[in-house]
Structures are given as structure tokens and as C-alpha cells.
Design a protein around this motif. Sequence first.
Motif, mmCIF file in Angstrom:
data_model
loop_
_atom_site.group_PDB
_atom_site.id
_atom_site.type_symbol
_atom_site.label_atom_id
_atom_site.label_comp_id
_atom_site.label_asym_id
_atom_site.label_seq_id
_atom_site.Cartn_x
_atom_site.Cartn_y
_atom_site.Cartn_z
ATOM 1 N N ARG A 30 -42.354 0.244 43.626
ATOM 2 C CA ARG A 30 -42.235 1.767 43.619
ATOM 3 C C ARG A 30 -44.091 2.130 43.585
ATOM 4 O O ARG A 30 -44.378 3.044 44.100
ATOM 5 C CB ARG A 30 -41.826 2.188 42.003
ATOM 6 N N GLY A 31 -44.752 1.597 42.986
ATOM 7 C CA GLY A 31 -46.072 2.011 42.932
ATOM 8 C C GLY A 31 -46.953 1.381 44.414
ATOM 9 O O GLY A 31 -48.127 1.682 44.368
ATOM 10 N N TYR A 32 -46.254 0.670 45.015
ATOM 11 C CA TYR A 32 -47.014 0.069 46.336
ATOM 12 C C TYR A 32 -46.099 0.166 47.646
ATOM 13 O O TYR A 32 -45.938 -0.549 48.059
ATOM 14 C CB TYR A 32 -47.151 -1.437 45.905
ATOM 15 N N GLN A 33 -45.675 1.413 47.756
ATOM 16 C CA GLN A 33 -44.669 1.697 48.923
ATOM 17 C C GLN A 33 -45.491 1.708 50.361
ATOM 18 O O GLN A 33 -44.945 1.743 51.409
ATOM 19 C CB GLN A 33 -44.200 3.048 48.848
ATOM 20 N N GLY A 34 -46.842 1.872 50.018
ATOM 21 C CA GLY A 34 -47.835 2.146 51.394
ATOM 22 C C GLY A 34 -47.851 3.450 52.142
ATOM 23 O O GLY A 34 -48.439 3.380 52.896
ATOM 24 N N HIS A 35 -47.012 4.439 51.552
ATOM 25 C CA HIS A 35 -47.171 5.602 51.853
ATOM 26 C C HIS A 35 -47.263 6.729 50.554
ATOM 27 O O HIS A 35 -46.525 6.460 49.749
ATOM 28 C CB HIS A 35 -46.038 6.197 52.951
ATOM 29 N N ILE A 36 -47.772 8.014 50.976
ATOM 30 C CA ILE A 36 -47.546 8.986 49.986
ATOM 31 C C ILE A 36 -46.040 9.294 49.850
ATOM 32 O O ILE A 36 -45.269 9.359 50.499
ATOM 33 C CB ILE A 36 -48.260 10.350 50.480
ATOM 34 N N ALA A 37 -45.889 9.178 48.486
ATOM 35 C CA ALA A 37 -44.272 9.303 47.972
ATOM 36 C C ALA A 37 -43.630 10.750 48.331
ATOM 37 O O ALA A 37 -44.303 11.634 48.667
ATOM 38 C CB ALA A 37 -44.291 9.029 46.605
ATOM 39 N N ALA A 40 -50.055 1.688 32.502
ATOM 40 C CA ALA A 40 -49.740 0.903 33.593
ATOM 41 C C ALA A 40 -48.252 0.603 33.916
ATOM 42 O O ALA A 40 -47.668 0.697 35.021
ATOM 43 C CB ALA A 40 -50.287 -0.703 33.668
ATOM 44 N N LYS A 41 -47.447 0.670 32.919
ATOM 45 C CA LYS A 41 -46.148 0.736 32.964
ATOM 46 C C LYS A 41 -45.521 2.034 33.406
ATOM 47 O O LYS A 41 -44.637 2.263 34.212
ATOM 48 C CB LYS A 41 -45.402 0.011 31.731
ATOM 49 N N GLU A 42 -46.145 3.071 32.668
ATOM 50 C CA GLU A 42 -45.572 4.575 33.064
ATOM 51 C C GLU A 42 -46.120 4.803 34.511
ATOM 52 O O GLU A 42 -45.425 5.792 34.930
ATOM 53 C CB GLU A 42 -46.214 5.346 32.145
ATOM 54 N N ASN A 43 -47.047 4.532 35.094
ATOM 55 C CA ASN A 43 -47.660 4.539 36.181
ATOM 56 C C ASN A 43 -47.124 3.843 37.613
ATOM 57 O O ASN A 43 -47.822 3.770 38.717
ATOM 58 C CB ASN A 43 -48.859 5.174 36.337
ATOM 59 N N PHE A 44 -46.499 2.821 37.269
ATOM 60 C CA PHE A 44 -45.845 1.892 38.236
ATOM 61 C C PHE A 44 -46.945 0.920 38.853
ATOM 62 O O PHE A 44 -46.820 0.347 39.964
ATOM 63 C CB PHE A 44 -44.946 2.418 39.285
ATOM 64 N N ARG A 92 -48.773 6.206 41.026
ATOM 65 C CA ARG A 92 -47.670 7.048 40.817
ATOM 66 C C ARG A 92 -47.148 7.894 41.988
ATOM 67 O O ARG A 92 -46.098 8.184 42.074
ATOM 68 C CB ARG A 92 -48.139 8.330 39.810
ATOM 69 N N ILE A 93 -47.776 7.781 42.885
ATOM 70 C CA ILE A 93 -47.347 8.378 44.273
ATOM 71 C C ILE A 93 -47.252 7.244 45.444
ATOM 72 O O ILE A 93 -47.197 7.581 46.602
ATOM 73 C CB ILE A 93 -48.255 9.541 44.758
#
Length: 559
Positions: A114-121, A537-541, A101-102
Motif C-alpha cells: 500500500r505505501g509503495y505502489q510506485g505512483h500517486i494513489a 509508521a503503521k498508520e501511514n503504511f 500515505r499516497i
Amino acid sequence: MYSPMLSHLKTRLTTIVAIFLLCTGWSQHAWSAKKESGRPNILLIVADDLGYSDLGCFGGEIETPQLDSLAARGVRLTQYYNTGRCCPSRGSIMTGQYPHRIGLGHMTRNLNQRGYQGHIADEAITVAQILQQGGYRTFLSGKWHLGTEDPTKLGFEEFYGTLVSAKTFWDVDHFTRLPASRATHTYPKGEFYGTDAVTDYAIDFLRMGRRTPDHPWFLYLAYNAPHFPLHAPKEDILKYADRYHVGWDQIRKQRLARMKELKIVPPETKLSPRSRYWDWGESEARVNPAWDSLPTDRRGDLARRMAIFAAMVDRMDQNIGRVLTSLRQNNELENTLIIFTSDNGACAEWDPHGFDIRSSRNNTLYWGDQLDKMGGPDTHHSVGSGWANASNTPWRLYKHYNHEGGIASPGIIHWPRQIKQKGAIVSTPAHIIDIVPTLLEVSEVSYPQKWDGHSTLPLPGKSLIPQINGKQQTDRTLYFEHQGNRAIREGHWKLSALRGGDWELYDLSQDRTELNDLAEQRPDLVNQLDQKWNLWAKENFVLPFPKDYRIDYLPPIKE
């Protein structure tokens, strides 16, 4: 928000009041009692790659008297869950959110999802930011590893530690002090050790917090021990040099027996078979070998690796003792909420022999006089899958996975002023997403509905305070995923699955070691829980899974 100028004025006023109280006959005890009657200080301690059964108070043979003492006066959480990996867990600890989610569904490499940006959102809010706004002093000493370069921009006044995963415990230059203008300790050559230094600065930060007695403090003490590389002072290693020659099979049996005596697990708990492991880059699993099947030299090498691991845990416990001494000396221990846990299960990377030089397939066999060099500044070892299996006694698997060996952590909560059932064991399922709601409840700080102009995410966790004080809790649903390994727990039922594999169904009230798969007997329940997991899983990317994690050790799933 904490203001240095306001703090200076308050400090002067506090000094004047203190002098007045002394002159008029008020005692220091009365002043301390008045201070301690307010909101508690908060000490959150997180270990790195510590297994479920490594601590003495959870059945281990490693000497951890400081943590054992906290458990004796507090409560132990025996069904306390993490996310299965360090970055995701630390993101959840800091925000109260599930990691995807972050943006921290994997590690710190951006996978362009979105769920795997590699840094805190950017839209995430940390508990340090919330507590700071609520009047708390906020400090971090230890491991950050959330993909950003400056924790002081996310709610912490002061930081010392490593911004990434630990590469060494012996090199002072691997550790960072922020803000950069702050003075640093000078260590004589050969006397720097990372766990000691992290504690030195933690105690410094406590001194800073005490300069403003009307502001409680929050200290996040995020150790990077006992994460590889296996580094420890020689005197601590020698303490355990002979302890592990009996091997992991005997250690697992001995630990389970103690866990039953301590009531960490029910008396009918069965020891899981030696776990499978997946070597670097391999998709086919093998099984950890019997200890007695290994050559003598290999057993000597592996016994020393585990001795170093134990020394790292022991040294961490010694340093926690230094922090507790500081609290006692300043009359703070009774009204400080202390939470201790680990970010994931013990680490198997990558095979029973462990690796050397760097995380890879490299392995060096040490024997004879070479054993004395292990754990020093010029070495780099891991403990391997056999000992990780022992650290996670009695569960299956390890860090990376969502079976109990990967996601079950030891949990300790200590707060003498509020905990009613001292020494109790609490077996209600809980999760590290519960830390933020717990800290907000005890600090009396409200969770903001908006932050920096945008709406905040609702918190999926719940405060731990009712359950540690014995109040009946309703069943809840907890969700997990890492690298395609996945799980869902609802009440006493749990679905677990390996990457690319089918769901397995377990009744954890009878079979927490996940030995009796009931999926074929209860397809209706499997389908019901599968639907819930997919919706989450869909709601939390979490979905779709990344096609390429961009890491060499994880082979692609065959279509």
C-alpha cells in the motif's frame, strides 16, 4: 473549475472595462493595484538534489543573486525538512501528505504494498486540483516524477518538462509538452538546454494566466537541476573552473564560517567529520577521503565535476531571474507568494569519485584536455559523495538518509505584500507537508472533505504563514523514513537511524550536526519516541518494510 469558454467571455468583458477605464481617466497603476489587492498568485520553485549550503544566502560560494534577493526581502527557513528523496518529496509537496500515505514511500517501481505502489494513489488529491476548483489557473513546468503519465489529469492545465527523473539536459526529445496538441518551441541545433527550456515554458504559462486577470495563477516551477547528469553550458562551467581545486575540506570550512556570519547556524556549530558513504551494492561503509590524499589527476577531475554542479545551480538562478523579471514587468511581484526549496539533500551516489555513463559503479577519470569535454552532450557524470558532503555542510550524510544531510533543505519564502519581517531567519522546525496548508490559507480555498465521492485524508501539516510573520509556534512532531533509514523529531529532540541500525538520540538545540548520541543516557526518551514513530509508521503504511526494493544498489539486510 476553469472554463475556456467562460474565460473567453470574461476576457472580452475585461477588455471592454479596461478601455472604459482608460477613456474615463483611470490609470494603469490603479487597475493593477485593484487586481493585486485580491488573492495572491503563487510561484512554487523546487530544485532537485540541491544541498543545504549551496546557495549564497545559505553560505555557499555559488553565485545565486536572484535567490539571494528573494531571501533578503523575504524569510529564510533554516530548519525546513523534506523526505530524503525526490519522488516521495514531490508527492508530499503536491498533496500535503506523508509520501507512504499516497503510495510513494519509495520510487516509481510498484513493490505491491500500500505505501509503495510506485505512483500517486488514486484517492490522493493534489493542491493543483484544489486550487483549480477554487478559481486558480494552474501550470507545471519541470519535473513531475510521480509515477503517472499526465499531470494535466491531476489538476494542471498545462505541462512541460520530464515525467521521470532527468536523463539529459541537452536532448529536446527527453522533454514532453501536454496536452499533446499544444504548440512547442523550436530550438536551433545545439542551443537547447533543459533548464532554459523549462523556464521558457514557465514564462509562456504566465502569459496564459494573465489573459484571465480575474483568475490568480499557480505555477509549479519544478527544476530538475542540479540533479545528475552534470550538464551545463560551457561558459557557466568556465566561471567555476578554478574555484574547487582547494577541495571539499576547505570548501566545507569556508561554508560553515559564512553560515555562522549569516546566522544560518549558531556560532557554536561544529563541522561534522567527513561523512561515511556506501558504494553501489555494498553494506559496509567507508569514509570520504581527505582531499589532499587524492592524486593530482583525480583532484582535477573532481574539481571539474563540482564546477559543473555549481554551473547548473548558477544557471537555474539566472533562469529564476527571468521569471522574476516577468513578474516585475507585469506588476505581479508584490502580491505573488514565492516559495523556494529543494526536494532532498545533495546526492552522494555512489562514492567520492562519482559515476559516469549511468548510475552504477562506472567511473571515468578525466584529465588534461579531456576536462573541457565534461558537462557536454556526450557525457554523463555525477558529483560523488565527497562534494555532496560539502554541499550539505555542516550536516552528516546525504539524499537517501534521514540524518540532517538528507532531510534538511534551504527554504525561502517571499511575499512583500504580507511578510512583515523582511530578511529574517526563521528557525522553527517546518516540513514540506506544510506547503499545501500554506497555499490553501493564502488562496482562501477550503480543503475539501470529499473528492470524487470519497473522504479526503486529513492534512498532517500546518500553514507556514504565522511562523514567517514571527508568531510563536508550539512544538510539533515530524516523521521520516526512506529505504529503512528513519527519524522522528519532536521539539528539539531527534531520533535518527540508518537502515537496520539502532536509534541514535540527539538534542538538536545543542547538537544539530548529530555528533553526540545520547541514546544510552536517555533510554526512556528513546522508547517514548520509538513508540510514536512505530504508531505513525503503521498508520501511514510505512510498515512492514519491503523485503525487496528491487534495486541493485541496495543490498538486503542480513537477518
